[in-house]
Design a protein around this motif. Structure first.
Motif, PDB file in Angstrom:
ATOM      1  N   GLU A 142      42.191  45.338  65.127  1.00  0.00           N
ATOM      2  CA  GLU A 142      41.148  44.516  64.501  1.00  0.00           C
ATOM      3  C   GLU A 142      40.243  43.844  65.517  1.00  0.00           C
ATOM      4  O   GLU A 142      39.160  43.397  65.172  1.00  0.00           O
ATOM      5  CB  GLU A 142      41.800  43.509  63.564  1.00  0.00           C
ATOM      6  N   GLY A 143      40.694  43.776  66.759  1.00  0.00           N
ATOM      7  CA  GLY A 143      39.862  43.206  67.803  1.00  0.00           C
ATOM      8  C   GLY A 143      40.575  43.209  69.132  1.00  0.00           C
ATOM      9  O   GLY A 143      41.802  43.265  69.198  1.00  0.00           O
ATOM     10  N   ASP A 201      40.321  41.171  72.911  1.00  0.00           N
ATOM     11  CA  ASP A 201      39.743  40.132  73.759  1.00  0.00           C
ATOM     12  C   ASP A 201      40.286  40.332  75.165  1.00  0.00           C
ATOM     13  O   ASP A 201      41.489  40.280  75.382  1.00  0.00           O
ATOM     14  CB  ASP A 201      40.137  38.734  73.264  1.00  0.00           C
TER      15      ASP A 201
END
Length: 170
Positions: free
Chosen positions: A40-41, A43
């Motif tokens: 989902e992501g 970082d």
């Protein structure tokens, strides 16, 4: 604390096996379909330091799993129940001298503890791939009795991961 370990010889050079496993797109290719993984992501430490928006997951420069990278993931094993969300953090990473490794942990999610060490050793033209997982189930002593059952799920998932590695690289 339960431990799971799987070791496989892959008929491919260390550099190829390392590159395949140490990127987010490799994670997606390695995860069995029945887990229904979503990235989902992502970082990365330089994203945070620059105080910018995280790069989209289809950006190739965002997919290398360097130390400090956090992946926001969700799974829905067998499509049963609600999606389970968690954050996987790359704690450590090193490559050189015929070996490589990275360590990820679950910094947020359904398990109170999850530490997964991915080890890679050159052995001639082959690579020895080792997954070493230390985990703790929620629910304390009562849940600890179910560790053998959870080990079966890990065996299914990691047997498939290693099969997928061999299929992709041999």
């Amino acid at each position: 604390m339960p431990t799971y370990r799987r070791r496989t010889r892959v008929a491919a050079p260390l550099a190829d096996v390392w590159a395949f496993h140490s990127r987010a797109d490799g994670l997606q290719r390695l995860t069995p379909d029945w887990i229904h993984l979503r990235v989902e992501g992502i970082d990365r430490p330089d994203d945070v330091a620059a105080a910018t928006e995280p790069r989209p997951i289809d950006d190739d420069t965002a997919t290398e799993l360097v130390a400090g990278t956090e992946l926001r993931l969700s799974v829905n094993p067998f499509g049963i129940g609600p999606r389970q969300r968690f954050v996987s953090r790359i704690r450590d990473r090193h490559a050189g001298d015929g070996r490589a490794y990275f360590v990820d942990d679950m910094s947020a999610g359904p398990l109170p503890e999850w530490v997964h060490t991915h080890l890679f050793f050159a052995d001639g033209d082959d690579t020895i791939l080792v997954d070493d997982v230390h985990y703790r189930l929620p629910g304390g002593a009562v849940a600890a009795r179910f560790a053998p059952i959870s080990g079966c799920g890990l065996e299914m998932a990691f047997r498939d991961r290693h099969r997928r590695t061999k299929a992709a690289l041999e």
